[in-house]
Structure formats: structure tokens, C-alpha cells
Design a protein around this motif. Structure first.
Motif: not given
Length: 92
Positions: A43-52, A57-59, A61-68
Motif C-alpha cells: 500500500s502507498s500510505t499508512q491509511a490504506l494499510e490500516a484499511l487493508r 480482520q473483518n473477513k 471474524m465473518r468466517k468465524q461467525l459463519s462457521r459457528a
């Protein structure tokens, strides 16, 4: 100890070093390597890196919830199947 250049000057036998051959690169291979390098570029900036990082992390969490949820649903179906089987045998 003498520096390496002086050691070479005092050497009695001269060794010829052949220049490295410059090989032509296959243009398709070069294009693939360039595309791979661009896709792996960070990523070119720290903001983009934080978004990534947040998206990853959201992905997770979604995987854990859907699996449960999937496991809970499978367990529920299993319990219903057992209850139905017991109900069928209850009359005998």
C-alpha cells in the motif's frame, strides 16, 4: 594484512574475467513478472494499510461467525433427526 587491491597488484598470474553474458528476456515472461511485481506492491500510505488490515480482520471474524452458525445449524438438524427417530419408535 594488505588490502585486497594491493594483493591483486602483487599477483604474478593475471586471470581474465569474462564479462557476464546479457541474455535476452522473453517478453511474455517479462510482462508476467512485471504484473506480478505490481500486484504484490504494498500500500502507498499508512491509511490504506490500516484499511487493508481492518478488512482482513473483518473477513476473519465473518468466517468465524459463519462457521459457528453453520455448526449450530448442523447440530440443530442432528437433534431434530434424533427426536424424530425416537418419536417413531415410541409407539412400539
Amino acid at each position: 594484512m594488505l588490502p585486497p587491491l594491493r594483493l591483486l597488484e602483487k599477483a604474478s598470474v593475471a586471470i581474465e574475467i569474462a564479462p557476464a553474458e546479457r541474455r535476452t528476456v522473453n517478453p511474455k515472461r517479462a510482462a508476467r513478472q512485471a504484473a506480478r511485481a505490481l500486484s504484490q506492491r504494498g500500500s502507498s500510505t499508512q491509511a490504506l494499510e490500516a484499511l487493508r488490515l481492518q478488512l482482513e480482520q473483518n473477513k476473519r471474524m465473518r468466517k468465524q461467525l459463519s462457521r459457528a452458525e453453520r455448526e449450530a445449524e448442523a447440530d440443530h438438524k442432528r437433534q431434530l433427526k434424533i427426536q424424530k427417530a425416537k418419536a417413531r419408535h415410541r409407539g412400539r
